[in-house]
Design an enzyme around this catalytic site. Structure first.
Site, PDB file in Angstrom:
ATOM      1  N   LYS A   1     -13.613  41.572  14.084  1.00  0.00           N
ATOM      2  CA  LYS A   1     -13.272  42.670  15.001  1.00  0.00           C
ATOM      3  C   LYS A   1     -12.185  43.590  14.462  1.00  0.00           C
ATOM      4  O   LYS A   1     -12.162  44.779  14.761  1.00  0.00           O
ATOM      5  CB  LYS A   1     -12.877  42.103  16.362  1.00  0.00           C
ATOM      6  CG  LYS A   1     -14.057  41.445  17.058  1.00  0.00           C
ATOM      7  CD  LYS A   1     -14.074  41.707  18.535  1.00  0.00           C
ATOM      8  CE  LYS A   1     -15.404  41.322  19.155  1.00  0.00           C
ATOM      9  NZ  LYS A   1     -15.655  39.862  19.124  1.00  0.00           N
TER      10      LYS A   1
ATOM     11  N   GLU B   1     -11.602  47.217  26.211  1.00  0.00           N
ATOM     12  CA  GLU B   1     -12.135  46.161  27.072  1.00  0.00           C
ATOM     13  C   GLU B   1     -12.129  44.878  26.256  1.00  0.00           C
ATOM     14  O   GLU B   1     -12.181  44.919  25.030  1.00  0.00           O
ATOM     15  CB  GLU B   1     -13.572  46.495  27.502  1.00  0.00           C
ATOM     16  CG  GLU B   1     -14.683  46.106  26.499  1.00  0.00           C
ATOM     17  CD  GLU B   1     -14.647  46.857  25.176  1.00  0.00           C
ATOM     18  OE1 GLU B   1     -13.994  47.916  25.115  1.00  0.00           O
ATOM     19  OE2 GLU B   1     -15.250  46.375  24.193  1.00  0.00           O
TER      20      GLU B   1
ATOM     21  N   SER C   1     -18.775  35.042  11.537  1.00  0.00           N
ATOM     22  CA  SER C   1     -18.069  36.169  12.154  1.00  0.00           C
ATOM     23  C   SER C   1     -16.631  35.859  12.542  1.00  0.00           C
ATOM     24  O   SER C   1     -15.796  36.760  12.604  1.00  0.00           O
ATOM     25  CB  SER C   1     -18.849  36.672  13.370  1.00  0.00           C
ATOM     26  OG  SER C   1     -19.097  35.624  14.283  1.00  0.00           O
TER      27      SER C   1
HETATM   28  C1  LIG Z   1     -16.793  39.279  19.595  1.00  0.00           C
HETATM   29  C2  LIG Z   1     -17.386  38.309  18.646  1.00  0.00           C
HETATM   30  C3  LIG Z   1     -18.782  38.267  18.397  1.00  0.00           C
HETATM   31  C4  LIG Z   1     -19.770  39.116  19.131  1.00  0.00           C
HETATM   32  O1  LIG Z   1     -19.651  40.486  18.957  1.00  0.00           O
HETATM   33  P1  LIG Z   1     -20.636  41.329  18.045  1.00  0.00           P
HETATM   34  O2  LIG Z   1     -20.319  42.732  18.383  1.00  0.00           O
HETATM   35  O3  LIG Z   1     -22.043  40.951  18.429  1.00  0.00           O
HETATM   36  O4  LIG Z   1     -20.355  40.981  16.646  1.00  0.00           O
HETATM   37  C5  LIG Z   1     -19.254  37.390  17.438  1.00  0.00           C
HETATM   38  N1  LIG Z   1     -18.419  36.567  16.780  1.00  0.00           N
HETATM   39  C6  LIG Z   1     -17.090  36.561  17.002  1.00  0.00           C
HETATM   40  C7  LIG Z   1     -16.234  35.604  16.237  1.00  0.00           C
HETATM   41  C8  LIG Z   1     -16.526  37.430  17.936  1.00  0.00           C
HETATM   42  O5  LIG Z   1     -15.197  37.410  18.155  1.00  0.00           O
END
Ligand SMILES: *Cc1c(COP(=O)(O)O)cnc(C)c1O
Length: 404
Positions: free
Chosen positions: A95, A117, A384
């Site tokens: 993020k 948000e 992610s």
């Molecule tokens: C917020 C988040 C997501 C989901 O958001 P996307 O916009 O679909 O990437 C996925 N993995 C993590 C670790 C997150 O913090």
């Protein structure tokens, strides 16, 4: 590694990816979005903008993130699984790539205040972080239920100097927080920049968030080519709003031989009421300013969603994913709560990496795909984020006590 704006790909001039996307907002926001689009175009054409962004990604976020061969994840003959390690970023997820870019854009536009948000709090923390670094005021809107569930991240945002506003409308979760952030933006458009957390919302947000996240795929493609001398057979990422997935997909969309897989949260099952799989179980509608697949009932009321992972617990999805689904360029599958939890534990035990519950959805699918592909394949999985934020949730599900 040089990142620059992609102006020859979708969306079109009106903000559409095929029949998805567009601008469906109240009149007061039309002007603000038009100004944002103009500022985005100017910033993206300015090499100085990108060099400041790249310097921050390098020195502050810690990029490039490594790739890592997860050798012990699957037994028996299988395709190698390579993680793209977004969990190693400052603040623990992808993020921050996006909030750094949007905050620089906000400063360039002369805005002094950032609003955001947040669901689980990860986007709120990433916004509060860059706000502190750039000396900007940050106000975060968060559903009251999530404020309760994610007390640690709420406190973390306060430590970083942000103010968190609990939202009491609707189901008091992410969808309601997003509504409130749009309302707040409309009320204070002059000094406020709305930092949106995924590739969702009205044009130009899905485009600009993708441009700030595509560094993931640009790096991963070069790293894989360098280490393995070939492209991967498959790229796998979890999909909530879809920003980490678009971030890693974008660099590979033109490589026809690379299969792209988005993994949604099935929750208790795609066919059940308790799901968050918008592309698998939704229908075309309008949510938060754009047309895309949405989980809605027959009357067009947005449905309540469920996933064990707060970051995937959202009834919509970015319009570019809807386009990639309909065109067949990417495929979207779903993994349920139990499968994601199993992958969470398995990755911790076998690799010494505790993944975010969101990322565990992608890993669970990749474990199956790797066996199907066999040793000739090569999988890249976008990790992610890290799972520290989820330890208490997992402990509670298993009846374990973790000190507050
Ligand atoms: C917020 C988040 C997501 C989901 O958001 P996307 O916009 O679909 O990437 C996925 N993995 C993590 C670790 C997150 O913090």
């Amino acid at each position: 590694m040089s990142i620059e704006a992609d102006q020859h790909q979708l969306p079109d001039a009106r903000g559409y990816f095929g029949r998805f996307g567009g601008v469906f907002v109240p009149e007061v926001l039309m002007e603000a979005l038009a100004r944002l689009e103009q500022a985005t175009r100017e910033a993206f054409a300015d090499p100085a903008f990108w060099s400041e962004y790249e310097a921050l990604l390098r020195d502050y976020v810690g990029r490039p993130s490594p790739i890592y061969h997860a050798e012990r994840l699957v037994d028996g003959p299988h395709a190698p699984i390579v993680f793209k390690r977004e969990d190693t970023n400052h603040t623990g997820a992808h993020k921050i790539n996006n909030t750094v870019g949007q905050a620089l854009l906000a400063r360039r536009m002369g805005k002094r205040r950032l609003i955001a948000e947040t669901g689980a709090g990860m986007h709120g923390v990433a916004t509060a972080t860059i706000g502190a670094k750039l000396g900007m005021q940050v106000d975060v809107y968060m559903g009251a239920v999530d404020v309760e569930r994610q007390a640690l991240n709420v406190y973390l945002m306060k430590l970083l100097g942000a103010t968190v506003y609990p939202v009491e409308s609707g189901t008091r979760t992410l969808k309601d927080a997003t509504n409130e952030a749009f309302r707040e933006w409309a009320a204070r458009v002059e000094d406020t920049f709305y930092v949106i957390g995924s590739v969702v919302g009205a044009h130009p947000y899905p485009y600009l968030v993708r441009e700030f996240q595509k560094v993931i795929g640009v790096e991963a493609r070069a790293q894989i080519l360098e280490r393995y001398g070939r492209l991967p057979s498959d790229v796998v990422a979890c999909v909530g709003g879809g920003s980490n997935a678009m971030g890693i997909f974008h660099a590979f969309v033109g490589d026809a031989e690379v299969d792209l897989w988005g993994v949604e949260a099935a929750g208790h099952g795609v066919g059940s009421i308790d799901t968050a799989a918008s592309l698998n179980a939704g229908s075309v509608g309008i949510l938060h300013g754009s047309r895309s697949y949405v989980l809605q009932d027959d009357e067009g009321q947005v449905r309540d969603t469920h996933s064990v992972s707060a970051g995937l617990d959202y009834p919509g999805v970015g319009p570019e994913h809807s386009y990639l689904k309909d065109s067949g360029r990417a495929r979207y599958v779903a993994i349920d709560d139990a499968q994601a939890l199993a992958a969470f534990h398995h990755t911790a035990r076998r690799e010494g990496i505790v993944p975010a519950l969101e990322s565990a959805h992608a890993i669970a699918f990749a474990q199956k795909l790797a066996v199907e592909r066999g040793p000739g394949g090569l999988l890249v999985v976008n990790l992610s984020g890290r799972g520290d934020k989820d330890v208490r949730t997992v402990a509670a599900l298993e009846g374990a006590e973790v000190a507050r």
